[in-house]
Write a protein that holds these residues in place. Sequence first.
Motif, PDB file in Angstrom:
ATOM      1  N   TYR A   1       1.001  13.452   4.566  1.00  0.00           N
ATOM      2  CA  TYR A   1       0.956  12.047   4.151  1.00  0.00           C
ATOM      3  C   TYR A   1       2.351  11.513   3.862  1.00  0.00           C
ATOM      4  N   PRO A   2       2.659  10.284   4.290  1.00  0.00           N
ATOM      5  CA  PRO A   2       3.914   9.667   3.848  1.00  0.00           C
ATOM      6  C   PRO A   2       3.842   9.379   2.343  1.00  0.00           C
TER       7      PRO A   2
ATOM      8  N   ALA B   1     -12.346   3.138  -0.126  1.00  0.00           N
ATOM      9  CA  ALA B   1     -11.730   1.862   0.262  1.00  0.00           C
ATOM     10  C   ALA B   1     -11.511   1.865   1.761  1.00  0.00           C
ATOM     11  N   GLN B   2     -11.838   0.746   2.368  1.00  0.00           N
ATOM     12  CA  GLN B   2     -11.679   0.623   3.812  1.00  0.00           C
ATOM     13  C   GLN B   2     -11.009  -0.684   4.139  1.00  0.00           C
ATOM     14  N   GLY B   3     -10.195  -0.678   5.168  1.00  0.00           N
ATOM     15  CA  GLY B   3      -9.559  -1.930   5.557  1.00  0.00           C
ATOM     16  C   GLY B   3      -9.136  -1.910   7.009  1.00  0.00           C
ATOM     17  N   GLU B   4      -8.490  -2.976   7.409  1.00  0.00           N
ATOM     18  CA  GLU B   4      -8.047  -3.086   8.795  1.00  0.00           C
ATOM     19  C   GLU B   4      -6.540  -2.868   8.896  1.00  0.00           C
ATOM     20  N   GLY B   5      -5.897  -2.568   7.779  1.00  0.00           N
ATOM     21  CA  GLY B   5      -4.445  -2.391   7.763  1.00  0.00           C
ATOM     22  C   GLY B   5      -4.054  -0.964   8.121  1.00  0.00           C
ATOM     23  N   PRO B   6      -2.801  -0.581   7.841  1.00  0.00           N
ATOM     24  CA  PRO B   6      -2.311   0.757   8.170  1.00  0.00           C
ATOM     25  C   PRO B   6      -3.139   1.876   7.513  1.00  0.00           C
ATOM     26  N   VAL B   7      -3.624   1.631   6.298  1.00  0.00           N
ATOM     27  CA  VAL B   7      -4.520   2.616   5.682  1.00  0.00           C
ATOM     28  C   VAL B   7      -5.937   2.105   5.920  1.00  0.00           C
ATOM     29  N   ASN B   8      -6.690   2.828   6.763  1.00  0.00           N
ATOM     30  CA  ASN B   8      -8.039   2.301   7.027  1.00  0.00           C
ATOM     31  C   ASN B   8      -9.132   3.019   6.261  1.00  0.00           C
TER      32      ASN B   8
ATOM     33  N   GLU C   1       1.040   4.828  11.024  1.00  0.00           N
ATOM     34  CA  GLU C   1       2.354   4.243  10.774  1.00  0.00           C
ATOM     35  C   GLU C   1       2.542   3.045  11.712  1.00  0.00           C
ATOM     36  N   PRO C   2       3.393   2.097  11.441  1.00  0.00           N
ATOM     37  CA  PRO C   2       4.229   2.039  10.248  1.00  0.00           C
ATOM     38  C   PRO C   2       3.502   1.389   9.076  1.00  0.00           C
TER      39      PRO C   2
ATOM     40  N   ASP D   1      -2.726  -5.379  -0.167  1.00  0.00           N
ATOM     41  CA  ASP D   1      -2.748  -6.246   0.991  1.00  0.00           C
ATOM     42  C   ASP D   1      -1.984  -5.627   2.170  1.00  0.00           C
ATOM     43  N   LYS D   2      -0.818  -5.086   1.879  1.00  0.00           N
ATOM     44  CA  LYS D   2       0.005  -4.479   2.934  1.00  0.00           C
ATOM     45  C   LYS D   2      -0.595  -3.159   3.419  1.00  0.00           C
TER      46      LYS D   2
END
Length: 295
Positions: A40-41, A72-79, A99-100, A107-108
Amino acid sequence: MSNLPETDQIQGFMFENIPVRGVFVRLHATYQVAVSKRPYPPVVQQLLGNALTVVSLLSNTIKSEGTLALQAQGEGPVNLLLGECTHDCHVRGLAHYKEPITGESLDKLFGKGTMALTLKCQNSQQNYQGVVSLNGDNLAQAIEHYFTHSEQLPTRIYLGHDGMHACGLLLQTLPTPELGQSEADWHHIVTLADTLKEDELLNLSNREILHRLFHEETIRLFESQPISFRCSCSQQRMESVLLSLGAEELLSILEEYGTVDTHCEFCNHHYLFDSVDIHKLLADPNGPHAPEKKQ
Ligand SMILES: [Zn+2]
Protein backbone atom coordinates in the motif's frame (compact mmCIF):
# COMPACT_ATOMS: atom_id res chain seq x y z
CA MET A 1 1.97 3.63 36.87
CA SER A 2 3.70 3.82 33.49
CA ASN A 3 3.24 6.92 31.40
CA LEU A 4 3.96 5.15 28.15
CA PRO A 5 1.09 5.12 25.70
CA GLU A 6 -0.77 1.81 25.66
CA THR A 7 -0.32 0.07 22.31
CA ASP A 8 -2.55 -2.56 20.75
CA GLN A 9 -5.03 -1.88 23.50
CA ILE A 10 -8.55 -0.58 23.62
CA GLN A 11 -9.76 1.21 26.72
CA GLY A 12 -13.12 2.70 27.52
CA PHE A 13 -13.96 5.33 30.12
CA MET A 14 -16.95 7.19 31.43
CA PHE A 15 -17.56 10.54 33.06
CA GLU A 16 -19.13 10.02 36.47
CA ASN A 17 -21.32 13.11 36.39
CA ILE A 18 -21.87 13.72 32.70
CA PRO A 19 -23.65 11.29 30.33
CA VAL A 20 -20.66 10.92 28.03
CA ARG A 21 -18.43 7.93 27.41
CA GLY A 22 -15.15 7.60 25.64
CA VAL A 23 -12.80 5.06 24.12
CA PHE A 24 -9.08 5.06 23.34
CA VAL A 25 -7.43 2.84 20.74
CA ARG A 26 -3.76 2.77 19.82
CA LEU A 27 -2.61 0.26 17.19
CA HIS A 28 0.96 -0.64 16.44
CA ALA A 29 1.66 -4.33 15.70
CA THR A 30 -1.99 -4.80 14.71
CA TYR A 31 -1.72 -1.97 12.22
CA GLN A 32 1.67 -3.10 10.90
CA VAL A 33 0.35 -6.59 10.20
CA ALA A 34 -2.71 -5.21 8.40
CA VAL A 35 -0.68 -2.97 6.07
CA SER A 36 1.97 -5.64 5.41
CA LYS A 37 -0.46 -7.72 3.38
CA ARG A 38 -0.10 -5.55 0.27
CA PRO A 39 2.27 -2.87 -1.01
CA TYR A 40 0.00 0.00 0.00
CA PRO A 41 1.18 3.56 -0.65
CA PRO A 42 1.50 5.63 2.58
CA VAL A 43 -1.77 7.49 2.08
CA VAL A 44 -3.68 4.20 1.76
CA GLN A 45 -1.84 2.76 4.77
CA GLN A 46 -3.04 5.72 6.78
CA LEU A 47 -6.59 5.32 5.50
CA LEU A 48 -6.58 1.65 6.44
CA GLY A 49 -5.12 2.50 9.86
CA ASN A 50 -7.89 5.05 10.36
CA ALA A 51 -10.53 2.51 9.33
CA LEU A 52 -9.20 -0.11 11.77
CA THR A 53 -9.08 2.50 14.51
CA VAL A 54 -12.64 3.65 13.83
CA VAL A 55 -14.15 0.13 13.87
CA SER A 56 -12.23 -0.66 17.07
CA LEU A 57 -13.50 2.51 18.75
CA LEU A 58 -17.09 1.89 17.70
CA SER A 59 -17.05 -1.81 18.56
CA ASN A 60 -16.25 -0.86 22.15
CA THR A 61 -19.55 1.04 22.37
CA ILE A 62 -21.63 -1.98 21.28
CA LYS A 63 -22.90 -4.54 23.73
CA SER A 64 -23.87 -7.40 21.41
CA GLU A 65 -21.48 -10.10 20.28
CA GLY A 66 -20.55 -9.91 16.66
CA THR A 67 -18.48 -8.02 14.15
CA LEU A 68 -18.60 -4.36 13.33
CA ALA A 69 -17.69 -3.73 9.70
CA LEU A 70 -16.97 -0.54 7.83
CA GLN A 71 -17.15 -0.68 4.05
CA ALA A 72 -16.44 2.39 1.93
CA GLN A 73 -16.77 2.38 -1.81
CA GLY A 74 -16.22 5.04 -4.39
CA GLU A 75 -15.31 5.84 -7.95
CA GLY A 76 -12.00 7.52 -7.08
CA PRO A 77 -8.48 6.05 -6.76
CA VAL A 78 -9.54 4.10 -3.66
CA ASN A 79 -12.55 2.08 -4.73
CA LEU A 80 -12.86 -0.18 -1.69
CA LEU A 81 -11.95 0.10 1.98
CA LEU A 82 -12.89 -2.57 4.50
CA GLY A 83 -12.28 -2.63 8.23
CA GLU A 84 -13.71 -5.07 10.77
CA CYS A 85 -13.51 -5.53 14.51
CA THR A 86 -15.04 -8.39 16.46
CA HIS A 87 -16.42 -8.09 20.00
CA ASP A 88 -13.28 -9.87 21.23
CA CYS A 89 -11.04 -7.25 19.60
CA HIS A 90 -9.77 -9.00 16.51
CA VAL A 91 -9.41 -6.66 13.58
CA ARG A 92 -8.77 -7.11 9.89
CA GLY A 93 -9.03 -4.84 6.87
CA LEU A 94 -7.99 -4.16 3.31
CA ALA A 95 -8.12 -1.54 0.59
CA HIS A 96 -8.29 -1.64 -3.20
CA TYR A 97 -6.73 1.30 -4.96
CA LYS A 98 -5.17 2.43 -8.19
CA GLU A 99 -2.48 5.04 -8.67
CA PRO A 100 -2.13 7.95 -8.96
CA ILE A 101 -3.60 9.18 -5.70
CA THR A 102 -3.45 12.94 -5.59
CA GLY A 103 -4.81 13.95 -2.20
CA GLU A 104 -5.80 12.84 1.27
CA SER A 105 -9.36 14.13 1.63
CA LEU A 106 -12.21 11.64 1.29
CA ASP A 107 -13.21 13.43 -1.87
CA LYS A 108 -9.79 12.95 -3.46
CA LEU A 109 -9.50 9.34 -2.30
CA PHE A 110 -12.97 8.02 -3.03
CA GLY A 111 -14.52 10.53 -5.38
CA LYS A 112 -18.25 10.10 -5.12
CA GLY A 113 -18.74 7.41 -2.54
CA THR A 114 -20.69 5.86 0.29
CA MET A 115 -19.78 4.07 3.46
CA ALA A 116 -21.77 1.42 5.27
CA LEU A 117 -21.42 0.48 8.91
CA THR A 118 -22.71 -3.02 9.56
CA LEU A 119 -23.11 -4.88 12.82
CA LYS A 120 -23.12 -8.61 12.05
CA CYS A 121 -24.56 -10.24 15.14
CA GLN A 122 -22.95 -13.52 16.03
CA ASN A 123 -25.93 -15.45 17.33
CA SER A 124 -28.55 -14.38 14.86
CA GLN A 125 -28.87 -13.85 11.15
CA GLN A 126 -29.78 -10.26 11.82
CA ASN A 127 -27.48 -7.54 10.66
CA TYR A 128 -27.88 -3.91 11.47
CA GLN A 129 -26.69 -1.50 8.82
CA GLY A 130 -26.40 2.24 8.53
CA VAL A 131 -25.23 4.04 5.43
CA VAL A 132 -22.98 7.05 5.74
CA SER A 133 -22.33 9.51 2.96
CA LEU A 134 -18.62 10.02 2.40
CA ASN A 135 -18.77 13.69 3.19
CA GLY A 136 -16.17 15.51 5.21
CA ASP A 137 -12.41 15.66 5.04
CA ASN A 138 -11.77 12.35 6.73
CA LEU A 139 -13.35 9.17 8.07
CA ALA A 140 -13.77 10.66 11.53
CA GLN A 141 -15.96 13.45 10.20
CA ALA A 142 -18.06 11.08 8.07
CA ILE A 143 -18.73 8.86 11.10
CA GLU A 144 -19.45 11.82 13.37
CA HIS A 145 -21.97 13.08 10.87
CA TYR A 146 -23.68 9.72 10.73
CA PHE A 147 -23.98 9.29 14.51
CA THR A 148 -25.03 12.84 15.16
CA HIS A 149 -27.68 13.00 12.44
CA SER A 150 -28.90 9.44 11.90
CA GLU A 151 -28.51 8.03 15.39
CA GLN A 152 -29.04 11.25 17.35
CA LEU A 153 -25.92 10.42 19.31
CA PRO A 154 -23.54 13.37 19.23
CA THR A 155 -20.12 11.81 18.63
CA ARG A 156 -16.61 13.10 18.25
CA ILE A 157 -13.67 11.12 16.89
CA TYR A 158 -10.03 12.21 16.95
CA LEU A 159 -7.61 10.19 14.82
CA GLY A 160 -3.83 10.13 14.87
CA HIS A 161 -1.24 8.48 12.66
CA ASP A 162 2.55 8.61 12.44
CA GLY A 163 3.43 5.91 9.92
CA MET A 164 4.00 3.26 12.60
CA HIS A 165 0.92 3.77 14.76
CA ALA A 166 -2.73 4.51 14.18
CA CYS A 167 -4.72 5.75 17.13
CA GLY A 168 -7.98 7.35 18.08
CA LEU A 169 -10.18 8.79 20.77
CA LEU A 170 -13.95 8.61 20.60
CA LEU A 171 -16.35 10.65 22.71
CA GLN A 172 -20.06 9.95 22.56
CA THR A 173 -23.13 11.02 24.49
CA LEU A 174 -24.86 8.12 26.17
CA PRO A 175 -28.00 6.86 24.41
CA THR A 176 -30.26 8.00 27.26
CA PRO A 177 -28.77 11.19 28.55
CA GLU A 178 -30.02 12.30 31.90
CA LEU A 179 -32.22 15.32 31.91
CA GLY A 180 -30.85 18.78 32.27
CA GLN A 181 -27.68 20.17 30.90
CA SER A 182 -26.54 17.38 28.65
CA GLU A 183 -26.12 19.62 25.64
CA ALA A 184 -24.10 22.20 27.55
CA ASP A 185 -22.06 19.40 29.15
CA TRP A 186 -21.36 17.84 25.78
CA HIS A 187 -20.25 21.18 24.40
CA HIS A 188 -17.97 21.66 27.41
CA ILE A 189 -16.36 18.23 27.01
CA VAL A 190 -15.87 18.62 23.26
CA THR A 191 -14.37 22.10 23.63
CA LEU A 192 -11.79 20.67 26.01
CA ALA A 193 -11.14 17.61 23.83
CA ASP A 194 -10.64 19.78 20.74
CA THR A 195 -7.41 21.06 22.33
CA LEU A 196 -5.88 17.57 22.06
CA LYS A 197 -2.98 17.47 19.60
CA GLU A 198 -2.21 14.52 17.38
CA ASP A 199 1.21 13.93 18.94
CA GLU A 200 -0.37 13.88 22.41
CA LEU A 201 -2.87 11.27 21.30
CA LEU A 202 -0.01 9.21 19.86
CA ASN A 203 2.51 9.59 22.64
CA LEU A 204 0.79 10.07 26.00
CA SER A 205 -0.85 7.39 28.11
CA ASN A 206 -4.64 7.35 28.26
CA ARG A 207 -4.59 8.43 31.88
CA GLU A 208 -2.32 11.36 31.09
CA ILE A 209 -4.52 12.51 28.21
CA LEU A 210 -7.62 12.37 30.41
CA HIS A 211 -5.83 14.34 33.08
CA ARG A 212 -4.66 16.99 30.63
CA LEU A 213 -8.08 17.41 29.06
CA PHE A 214 -10.53 16.82 31.87
CA HIS A 215 -8.72 17.14 35.19
CA GLU A 216 -11.73 18.80 36.81
CA GLU A 217 -14.01 15.86 36.00
CA THR A 218 -14.31 12.53 37.74
CA ILE A 219 -13.70 9.77 35.25
CA ARG A 220 -14.01 6.01 35.54
CA LEU A 221 -11.39 4.32 33.38
CA PHE A 222 -12.28 0.72 32.49
CA GLU A 223 -9.80 -2.08 32.16
CA SER A 224 -8.05 -2.12 28.80
CA GLN A 225 -8.35 -5.04 26.43
CA PRO A 226 -5.69 -6.30 24.03
CA ILE A 227 -6.45 -5.89 20.36
CA SER A 228 -4.83 -7.82 17.52
CA PHE A 229 -5.00 -8.60 13.83
CA ARG A 230 -6.76 -11.87 13.26
CA CYS A 231 -8.57 -13.04 10.19
CA SER A 232 -11.76 -15.06 10.41
CA CYS A 233 -11.20 -16.92 7.14
CA SER A 234 -11.12 -20.70 7.31
CA GLN A 235 -10.87 -23.80 5.17
CA GLN A 236 -14.57 -24.36 5.65
CA ARG A 237 -15.53 -20.84 4.51
CA MET A 238 -13.31 -21.15 1.48
CA GLU A 239 -14.96 -24.48 0.66
CA SER A 240 -18.38 -22.84 0.70
CA VAL A 241 -17.09 -20.12 -1.62
CA LEU A 242 -15.83 -22.81 -4.01
CA LEU A 243 -19.07 -24.76 -3.81
CA SER A 244 -21.01 -21.62 -4.65
CA LEU A 245 -19.19 -21.52 -8.00
CA GLY A 246 -20.85 -24.81 -8.97
CA ALA A 247 -19.36 -28.17 -9.91
CA GLU A 248 -18.95 -27.38 -13.57
CA GLU A 249 -16.95 -24.21 -12.98
CA LEU A 250 -14.81 -25.87 -10.28
CA LEU A 251 -13.95 -28.83 -12.49
CA SER A 252 -13.06 -26.57 -15.39
CA ILE A 253 -10.65 -24.56 -13.17
CA LEU A 254 -9.16 -27.83 -11.98
CA GLU A 255 -8.73 -29.02 -15.54
CA GLU A 256 -7.08 -25.79 -16.62
CA TYR A 257 -4.69 -25.29 -13.66
CA GLY A 258 -4.34 -28.74 -12.10
CA THR A 259 -5.20 -27.30 -8.67
CA VAL A 260 -7.58 -24.69 -7.33
CA ASP A 261 -5.53 -22.01 -5.60
CA THR A 262 -7.55 -19.53 -3.60
CA HIS A 263 -6.43 -16.95 -1.11
CA CYS A 264 -8.00 -14.72 1.48
CA GLU A 265 -7.74 -11.07 0.56
CA PHE A 266 -7.54 -9.94 4.17
CA CYS A 267 -4.64 -12.09 5.38
CA ASN A 268 -3.18 -13.55 2.17
CA HIS A 269 -3.53 -17.07 3.51
CA HIS A 270 -3.56 -19.51 0.59
CA TYR A 271 -5.96 -22.40 0.41
CA LEU A 272 -4.82 -24.91 -2.14
CA PHE A 273 -7.19 -27.61 -3.35
CA ASP A 274 -5.88 -30.45 -5.49
CA SER A 275 -7.92 -32.82 -7.59
CA VAL A 276 -8.54 -35.21 -4.67
CA ASP A 277 -9.74 -32.33 -2.44
CA ILE A 278 -12.09 -30.98 -5.08
CA HIS A 279 -13.65 -34.36 -5.79
CA LYS A 280 -14.08 -35.04 -2.07
CA LEU A 281 -15.68 -31.64 -1.65
CA LEU A 282 -18.11 -32.18 -4.52
CA ALA A 283 -18.99 -35.68 -3.34
CA ASP A 284 -19.66 -34.59 0.23
CA PRO A 285 -20.17 -30.81 0.44
CA ASN A 286 -20.94 -30.86 4.18
CA GLY A 287 -18.35 -33.36 5.33
CA PRO A 288 -15.12 -32.64 7.14
CA HIS A 289 -12.20 -32.06 4.80
CA ALA A 290 -8.76 -30.67 5.41
CA PRO A 291 -7.90 -29.49 8.93
CA GLU A 292 -8.60 -25.89 9.92
CA LYS A 293 -5.98 -23.25 9.35
CA LYS A 294 -3.82 -22.50 12.36
CA GLN A 295 -3.76 -18.85 13.44
ZN1 LIG B 1 -7.91 -14.52 5.98
